[in-house]
Scaffold this active site. Structure first.
Site, PDB file in Angstrom:
ATOM      1  N   CYS A 169      12.571   6.133  -8.286  1.00  0.00           N
ATOM      2  CA  CYS A 169      12.679   5.337  -9.515  1.00  0.00           C
ATOM      3  C   CYS A 169      13.900   5.598 -10.384  1.00  0.00           C
ATOM      4  O   CYS A 169      14.565   4.665 -10.814  1.00  0.00           O
ATOM      5  CB  CYS A 169      11.430   5.548 -10.359  1.00  0.00           C
ATOM      6  SG  CYS A 169      10.014   4.710  -9.662  1.00  0.00           S
ATOM      7  N   GLY A 226       1.025   1.362  -5.123  1.00  0.00           N
ATOM      8  CA  GLY A 226      -0.121   0.479  -4.879  1.00  0.00           C
ATOM      9  C   GLY A 226      -1.353   1.252  -4.433  1.00  0.00           C
ATOM     10  O   GLY A 226      -2.458   1.020  -4.947  1.00  0.00           O
ATOM     11  N   ALA A 236       0.853  -1.203   0.000  1.00  0.00           N
ATOM     12  CA  ALA A 236       0.000   0.000   0.000  1.00  0.00           C
ATOM     13  C   ALA A 236       0.882   1.244   0.000  1.00  0.00           C
ATOM     14  O   ALA A 236       0.749   2.116   0.845  1.00  0.00           O
ATOM     15  CB  ALA A 236      -0.919  -0.029   1.223  1.00  0.00           C
TER      16      ALA A 236
HETATM   17  C1  UDX Z   1       6.825   1.363  -5.981  1.00  0.00           C
HETATM   18  C2  UDX Z   1       7.243   0.129  -6.729  1.00  0.00           C
HETATM   19  O1  UDX Z   1       6.697  -0.976  -6.162  1.00  0.00           O
HETATM   20  C3  UDX Z   1       8.702   0.128  -6.914  1.00  0.00           C
HETATM   21  O2  UDX Z   1       9.161  -1.002  -7.539  1.00  0.00           O
HETATM   22  C4  UDX Z   1       8.936   1.291  -7.764  1.00  0.00           C
HETATM   23  O3  UDX Z   1      10.168   1.295  -8.342  1.00  0.00           O
HETATM   24  C5  UDX Z   1       8.680   2.498  -6.918  1.00  0.00           C
HETATM   25  O4  UDX Z   1       7.385   2.508  -6.554  1.00  0.00           O
HETATM   26  P1  UDX Z   1       6.322   2.319  -3.748  1.00  0.00           P
HETATM   27  O5  UDX Z   1       4.862   2.060  -3.835  1.00  0.00           O
HETATM   28  O6  UDX Z   1       6.774   3.692  -4.041  1.00  0.00           O
HETATM   29  O7  UDX Z   1       7.075   1.313  -4.690  1.00  0.00           O
HETATM   30  O8  UDX Z   1       6.989   1.767  -2.447  1.00  0.00           O
HETATM   31  P2  UDX Z   1       6.569   2.009  -0.956  1.00  0.00           P
HETATM   32  O9  UDX Z   1       5.848   3.299  -0.823  1.00  0.00           O
HETATM   33  O10 UDX Z   1       7.785   1.726  -0.159  1.00  0.00           O
HETATM   34  O11 UDX Z   1       5.469   0.876  -0.710  1.00  0.00           O
HETATM   35  C6  UDX Z   1       5.719  -0.478  -0.636  1.00  0.00           C
HETATM   36  C7  UDX Z   1       4.803  -1.065   0.430  1.00  0.00           C
HETATM   37  O12 UDX Z   1       4.919  -2.485   0.402  1.00  0.00           O
HETATM   38  C8  UDX Z   1       5.133  -0.632   1.864  1.00  0.00           C
HETATM   39  O13 UDX Z   1       3.987  -0.054   2.438  1.00  0.00           O
HETATM   40  C9  UDX Z   1       5.531  -1.929   2.564  1.00  0.00           C
HETATM   41  O14 UDX Z   1       5.128  -1.979   3.913  1.00  0.00           O
HETATM   42  C10 UDX Z   1       4.822  -2.961   1.733  1.00  0.00           C
HETATM   43  N1  UDX Z   1       5.431  -4.299   1.790  1.00  0.00           N
HETATM   44  C11 UDX Z   1       6.726  -4.472   1.494  1.00  0.00           C
HETATM   45  C12 UDX Z   1       4.630  -5.394   2.133  1.00  0.00           C
HETATM   46  O15 UDX Z   1       3.446  -5.237   2.421  1.00  0.00           O
HETATM   47  N2  UDX Z   1       5.187  -6.637   2.129  1.00  0.00           N
HETATM   48  C13 UDX Z   1       6.506  -6.848   1.842  1.00  0.00           C
HETATM   49  O16 UDX Z   1       6.972  -7.990   1.863  1.00  0.00           O
HETATM   50  C14 UDX Z   1       7.309  -5.724   1.516  1.00  0.00           C
HETATM   51  C1  UDX Z   2       9.095   8.915 -12.641  1.00  0.00           C
HETATM   52  C2  UDX Z   2       8.465   8.759 -14.033  1.00  0.00           C
HETATM   53  O1  UDX Z   2       8.158  10.059 -14.566  1.00  0.00           O
HETATM   54  C3  UDX Z   2       7.223   7.911 -13.957  1.00  0.00           C
HETATM   55  O2  UDX Z   2       6.689   7.683 -15.255  1.00  0.00           O
HETATM   56  C4  UDX Z   2       7.569   6.580 -13.317  1.00  0.00           C
HETATM   57  O3  UDX Z   2       6.430   5.788 -13.154  1.00  0.00           O
HETATM   58  C5  UDX Z   2       8.222   6.793 -11.963  1.00  0.00           C
HETATM   59  O4  UDX Z   2       9.364   7.646 -12.099  1.00  0.00           O
HETATM   60  P1  UDX Z   2       8.598  10.388 -10.483  1.00  0.00           P
HETATM   61  O5  UDX Z   2       9.938   9.923 -10.025  1.00  0.00           O
HETATM   62  O6  UDX Z   2       7.433  10.261  -9.562  1.00  0.00           O
HETATM   63  O7  UDX Z   2       8.184   9.627 -11.823  1.00  0.00           O
HETATM   64  O8  UDX Z   2       8.689  11.942 -10.882  1.00  0.00           O
HETATM   65  P2  UDX Z   2       9.214  12.736 -12.157  1.00  0.00           P
HETATM   66  O9  UDX Z   2       8.219  13.783 -12.453  1.00  0.00           O
HETATM   67  O10 UDX Z   2       9.619  11.859 -13.268  1.00  0.00           O
HETATM   68  O11 UDX Z   2      10.503  13.493 -11.577  1.00  0.00           O
HETATM   69  C6  UDX Z   2      11.700  12.811 -11.234  1.00  0.00           C
HETATM   70  C7  UDX Z   2      12.768  13.805 -10.815  1.00  0.00           C
HETATM   71  O12 UDX Z   2      13.253  14.549 -11.924  1.00  0.00           O
HETATM   72  C8  UDX Z   2      12.279  14.830  -9.790  1.00  0.00           C
HETATM   73  O13 UDX Z   2      13.256  15.015  -8.791  1.00  0.00           O
HETATM   74  C9  UDX Z   2      12.104  16.074 -10.611  1.00  0.00           C
HETATM   75  O14 UDX Z   2      12.235  17.233  -9.854  1.00  0.00           O
HETATM   76  C10 UDX Z   2      13.235  15.925 -11.611  1.00  0.00           C
HETATM   77  N1  UDX Z   2      13.030  16.688 -12.848  1.00  0.00           N
HETATM   78  C11 UDX Z   2      11.989  16.391 -13.675  1.00  0.00           C
HETATM   79  C12 UDX Z   2      13.904  17.719 -13.153  1.00  0.00           C
HETATM   80  O15 UDX Z   2      14.837  18.003 -12.412  1.00  0.00           O
HETATM   81  N2  UDX Z   2      13.711  18.424 -14.313  1.00  0.00           N
HETATM   82  C13 UDX Z   2      12.691  18.144 -15.169  1.00  0.00           C
HETATM   83  O16 UDX Z   2      12.592  18.825 -16.213  1.00  0.00           O
HETATM   84  C14 UDX Z   2      11.803  17.099 -14.831  1.00  0.00           C
END
Ligand code: UDX
Ligand code: UDX
Length: 464
Positions: A271, A12, A8
Site C-alpha cells: 500500500c 478481501g 480473495a
Molecule cells: C488489496 C486492495 O484491493 C488493494 O487495492 C490495496 O491497495 C491492497 O490490498 P490485496 O487483497 O492485498 O489487495 O490483493 P491480492 O492479495 O493481490 O488479492 C486480489 C485478489 O483478486 C487475487 O486473489 C486475484 O486473483 C483476485 N482477482 C484479481 C480477481 O478475482 N479478479 C480480477 O479481475 C483481478
Molecule cells: C498499511 C496501513 O497501516 C493500513 O491502515 C492500510 O490499510 C494498509 O497499509 P500495512 O502496509 O499492512 O498497512 O502495514 P503497516 O503496519 O502500516 O506497515 C507498513 C510498513 O512500514 C512495514 O514495512 C513496516 O515494517 C514499516 N514500518 C511501520 C516501519 O518501518 N516503522 C514503523 O514505525 C512502522
C-alpha cells in the site's frame, strides 16, 4: 442479506471472514478467478497468514462464509458487491510507475453490469485513485440493462499482521456515498452492517471523493512518519545520537505520538508506496508541482534508506561482500504476515546479489517459491542463476553457519531470542550483524564478540 466480494486476497479474505463471523445471518460469498487461491481458502492451510484468522474462518466457513470461483452466479445473487481486486502501480503507458492500474477494477464493473439481474450496491474496497467511483459508476450505467447501481467507497484500514484485530475493533470505518435518496439508502445499509459490531460513532460517512482521498492521505501520513524517522536514523549514525532515544523523546509529546516512529530498513507492503505514488500522480494531474514533489520525497527517502543499508554493509565488510555468505533474517515486509510485496528485503537482497554475495534466507512464513519469484523479478536473473547464489533455509542455525554477516530484515519475534553464542561460534570472524529493525539485543551481542551495526546507532568501537 447476501454479500459477494470479488477478490480473495489479503484484504478481501480477512474482511469478509470477519463480516461473516460477526453477522451469522448474512451470507458472504468470496469469489476469485484464481482457483488455487480459492482452494487454499477452503483448506486447512489458508493462503494468507494472519494471527487469529484461522479461528475466524473456521467458525464461519461453510455456515455463511463461502469461497468460490463462481463469479457470475454470486454477483447475480448478491445485494452488496465488494470489489477487492488488486490495483498495482501501472507498469506501462501513461502514468507508468505512478498511476494505479485499474484494469482489474474496470473488468469487475463490466462483469457486474453484464450479469446483474436487479439493483445492486457496489462497494470499492480496493484502494483507488480519487474519482474512481465515478469511472465505476459510468461503466456500470453504460452497460446496465436498466438496473440501478449505487457506488460506495469503503476503504480498508487494516494493517497486515494485525488484520483480525483491526477489523474487529477498528479505529474507524469510513464509508463514502452520494448525497441522493438512493445513495443515502445504500450508504445506510452498509452503515447498519458495520454497526452490528462497530460503535456507531466510529463509523464515519463522507462524500465518495473524500473517502477515496482519506485512504491515500492516511497511508501517505503513516509512510511519511517512517521516512522521517529513517532520515533521522542517518543523522544519528553520523552524530552519535540514538534514534530510539530521540524517537521516544519526540513521541512522548502527545501531539506527535509514539506510533510509527520505529526506524527501519525501509517501509514495504502493497500500500504505502502505491498510494503515495497515486497521490503524486493526482497532484501532478492537477498541476500541483510542489505538493507532488513533497510526497514524492517520502518514497525517495525510503529508496535511499534501503540502498544506504546495503552500502553500509559493503563498506563495513572491507568494501567487498563478493563470495561472502550473508544470512538474511526475515523476508516478509513486516512480522506476522507471509506477504512480501514491496518488502525492503527484496531490494537489500538484490543490492547484495549485485555485489556478488551469497545469501542464506530464513523466514518463518514466506515460502521459498515466493522468495525466488520476488528475486527473479527484482534482479532480472533466471531461477538457475539465482539458485547458485541464494538458498532458502528454514533453520537459522544452518543459515548462519560460516556466514560473514547477519542482516535482520524483518522484526519476527523469534529473532530476538536466538542462541546468539551458538551462532557466533560458527560464524566467520569478525562476525558482523546489521540490524535493519532494531530488535536484537545489541549489548548482549557485542559482549559475545559480534560487531553490531544498527540503524540510527553509533558504530561499534573497534579493537585496534
Ligand atoms: C488489496 C486492495 O484491493 C488493494 O487495492 C490495496 O491497495 C491492497 O490490498 P490485496 O487483497 O492485498 O489487495 O490483493 P491480492 O492479495 O493481490 O488479492 C486480489 C485478489 O483478486 C487475487 O486473489 C486475484 O486473483 C483476485 N482477482 C484479481 C480477481 O478475482 N479478479 C480480477 O479481475 C483481478
Ligand atoms: C498499511 C496501513 O497501516 C493500513 O491502515 C492500510 O490499510 C494498509 O497499509 P500495512 O502496509 O499492512 O498497512 O502495514 P503497516 O503496519 O502500516 O506497515 C507498513 C510498513 O512500514 C512495514 O514495512 C513496516 O515494517 C514499516 N514500518 C511501520 C516501519 O518501518 N516503522 C514503523 O514505525 C512502522
Amino acid at each position: 442479506m447476501k454479500i459477494c466480494c470479488i477478490g480473495a486476497g489479503y484484504v478481501g479474505g480477512p474482511t469478509m471472514a470477519v463480516i461473516a463471523d460477526r453477522c451469522p445471518d448474512v451470507t458472504v460469498n468470496v469469489v476469485d478467478m484464481n482457483q488455487s487461491r480459492v482452494d487454499a481458502w477452503n483448506s486447512d492451510s489458508l493462503p494468507v497468514y494472519e494471527p487469529g484468522l484461522d479461528a475466524v474462518v473456521k467458525r464461519a466457513r461453510g455456515r455463511n462464509l463461502f469461497f468460490t470461483c463462481e463469479i457470475d452466479q454470486q454477483i447475480e445473487q448478491a445485494d452488496i458487491i465488494f470489489v477487492s481486486v488488486n490495483t498495482p502501480t501501472k507498469t506501462y503507458g501513461i502514468g507508468a510507475g505512478f498511476a494505479a492500474d485499474l484494469s482489474f477494477v474496470e473488468l469487475c464493473a463490466r462483469r457486474i453490469a453484464q450479469v446483474a439481474r436487479g439493483n445492486k450496491t457496489v462497494v470499492e474496497k480496493s484502494t483507488l485513485p480519487v474519482r474512481t467511483a465515478e469511472s465505476l459508476r459510468r461503466v456500470l450505467h453504460a452497460n446496465s440493462n436498466g438496473y440501478r447501481f449505487e457506488v460506495l467507497s469503503n476503504p480498508e484500514f487494516l494493517a497486515e499482521g494485525t488484520a483480525v484485530a483491526d477489523l474487529e475493533q477498528p479505529d474507524r470505518v469510513l464509508i463514502g456515498g452520494d448525497d441522493t435518496p438512493t445513495g443515502r439508502a445504500a450508504l445506510q445499509s452498509l452503515v447498519d452492517l458495520y454497526a452490528r459490531w462497530v460503535p456507531r460513532e466510529r463509523i464515519l460517512t463522507t462524500n465518495v471523493w473524500s473517502s477515496e482521498l482519506s485512504k491515500l492521505f492516511s497511508n501517505a501520513m503513516l509512510a511519511q512518519r517512517v521516512s522521517s524517522v529513517n532520515a533521522l536514523s542517518a543523522l544519528c549514525e553520523a552524530t552519535g545520537a540514538d534514534v530510539d532515544e530521540v524517537a521516544n523523546a519526540a513521541g512522548s509529546d502527545s501531539r506527535i505520538g509514539r506510533k510509527f516512529l520505529k526506524a527501519s530498513v525501509g517501509f514495504g507492503g502493497s500500500c504505502f508506496q502505491k498510494d503515495i505514488l497515486n497521490l503524486v500522480y493526482l497532484c501532478d494531474h492537477y498541476g500541483l508541482r510542489e505538493p507532488a514533489e513533497y510526497w514524492r520525497q517520502v518514497v525517495a527517502m525510503n529508496d535511499w534508506q534501503k540502498s544506504r543499508f546495503v552500502k553500509r554493509m559493503v563498506d563495513t565488510m572491507f568494501n567487498t561482500v563478493s563470495g561472502k555468505r550473508i544470512a538474511i533474517l526475515g523476508f516478509a515486509f513486516k512480522k506476522d504476515t507471509n506477504d512480501t510485496r514491496a518488502s525492503a528485503a527484496i531490494d537489500v537482497c538484490s543490492g547484495l546479489l549485485a555485489e556478488n554475495a551469497e545469501l542464506f534466507i530464513v523466514d518463518p512464513k514466506v515460502p521459498a517459491e515466493t522468495i525466488f519469484a520476488d528475486l527473479e523479478r527484482a534482479t532480472g536473473k533466471s531461477r538457475d542463476v539465482l539458485a547458485s547464489r541464494v538458498r532458502c533455509e528454514p533453520d537459522v542455525y544452518q543459515a548462519t553457519r560460516d556466514a560473514h554477516a547477519i542482516a535482520v530484515m524483518t522484526e519476527w519475534t523469534q529473532f530476538k531470542t536466538l542462541e546468539f553464542q551458538r551462532i557466533y561460534d560458527q560464524m566467520q570472524k569478525p562476525a558482523f550483524v546489521f540490524d535493519g529493525r532494531g530488535i536484537i539485543p545489541h549489548a548482549a551481542l557485542t559482549a559475545i564478540g559480534f560487531e553490531v551495526y544498527a540503524l540510527g546507532k553509533p558504530a561499534p568501537a573497534l579493537a585496534q
